[in-house]
Design a protein around this motif. Structure first.
Motif, PDB file in Angstrom:
ATOM      1  N   ARG A 231       0.855  -1.180   0.000  1.00 62.01           N
ATOM      2  CA  ARG A 231       0.000   0.000   0.000  1.00 62.01           C
ATOM      3  C   ARG A 231       0.892   1.230   0.000  1.00 62.01           C
ATOM      4  N   LYS A 232       0.312   2.355  -0.331  1.00 62.46           N
ATOM      5  CA  LYS A 232       1.117   3.586  -0.437  1.00 62.46           C
ATOM      6  C   LYS A 232       1.830   3.905   0.877  1.00 62.46           C
ATOM      7  N   GLU A 256      -1.615  -0.002  -6.122  1.00 63.14           N
ATOM      8  CA  GLU A 256      -1.236  -0.809  -4.969  1.00 63.14           C
ATOM      9  C   GLU A 256      -1.384  -2.278  -5.348  1.00 63.14           C
TER      10      GLU A 256
END
Length: 309
Positions: A231-232, A256
């Motif tokens: 994920r970011k 993602e």
């Protein structure tokens, strides 16, 4: 449109939905976190039964594997076995295929020269395909099952030892509450670093994203990390820790990656079969058609955004 939903014991902050075309079919892929609430987790499987094409078990395992033997976490199995109308997967099918192939692809393509690496796999029984592939290509591997699964400061240096210890402990440990061994809900966001020397000794670190983040020291300068869910905020954390390269085994969707249970659900939906009726060769055939390759992200520069396939 086919619909695949991962019901996770993890935090609802990571919820996401993505629509994508895969092998000519439209998919709606969802991840729904239940914040560690086991009762809500169990009920959601029953609520979604018959309404989706596949259900994924997120933030938990149904099975851990040593060699060719599977051991079921009784608590999780008792929940999912109530679901009859919809296939339920936990990513095991891809851990033995996609993740194993990822190690071999990294070696064969020259992205990682495992002959020169000191590898740490945080849990071999969870990422059993990785464990077996690393045993083949990397002469210097530490398996962290006793350290990060049981809390003992003991390096396991051979997969043969993993098999022996696993055959002794897993029949007992899998009967205990799953939360004793794996962070759920908000605990996934809490860091409790330990055995930092094991991370510092390694040049290549592989395994579950939450396991690595939970136990790793603050600094991972120059390391290569191989994991599954990016994920970011996860990418930003690894970059801030000094990680040089971040590699994901699952494809990028919407900037993602989804976890292996989600992507196994996609394959099950494509094949239109129940997981127990799918041969390994069928999974490998679909993977070949999908042409999923490890996503390599260089964190030494300015980029923190994984490329879309």
């Amino acid at each position: 449109m086919k619909r695949v939903v991962s019901v996770s014991l993890g935090s609802s902050k990571g919820n996401k939905t993505h629509e994508v075309e895969i092998l000519g079919q439209e998919f709606r892929i969802e991840r729904i976190g239940t914040d560690g609430d086991m009762a809500r987790f169990a009920q959601m499987f029953l609520d979604l039964e018959g309404k989706v094409d596949a259900l994924g078990v997120g933030g938990a395992d149904i099975y851990v594997v040593v060699d060719k033997r599977r051991y079921a976490f009784r608590q999780i199995l008792n929940i999912v076995k109530k679901v009859q109308a919809t296939p339920v997967v936990d990513g095991s099918g891809l851990k033995h295929t996609l993740e194993r192939e990822a190690i071999l692809e990294l070696q064969n393509s020259g992205v990682v020269d495992f002959a020169r690496q000191r590898a740490l796999l945080v849990s071999a029984v969870d990422r059993f395909g990785m464990a077996q592939a690393l045993a083949e290509v990397c002469p210097n591997v530490v398996y962290g099952d006793l350290m990060f699964g049981v809390g003992l400061p003991i390096r396991i240096r051979s997969y043969r030892t993993v098999r022996w210890i696993g055959s002794l402990l897993l029949p007992i440990l899998t009967k205990l509450p799953f939360q004793w061994f794996y962070p759920t809900g908000e605990k996934q966001e809490k860091r409790t670093p330990k055995f930092g020397w094991a991370f510092q000794e390694a040049t290549f670190i592989a395994g579950d994203t939450h396991f690595i983040k939970r136990y790793a020291p603050d600094r991972l300068d120059g390391k290569t990390i191989l994991t599954q869910t990016l994920r970011k905020d996860t990418i930003a954390w690894f970059k801030a820790a000094g990680v040089e390269r971040l590699i994901a085994t699952t494809p990028v969707m919407g900037g993602e990656t989804f976890a292996t249970n989600v992507m196994e659900g996609v394959i099950v939906a494509l094949l239109g079969k129940r997981p127990e009726d799918i041969a390994e060769s069928e999974i490998l055939d679909v993977l070949k058609r999908l042409d999923w390759k490890p996503t390599v992200l260089d964190l030494s520069g300015d980029s923190e955004q994984p490329p879309e396939p």
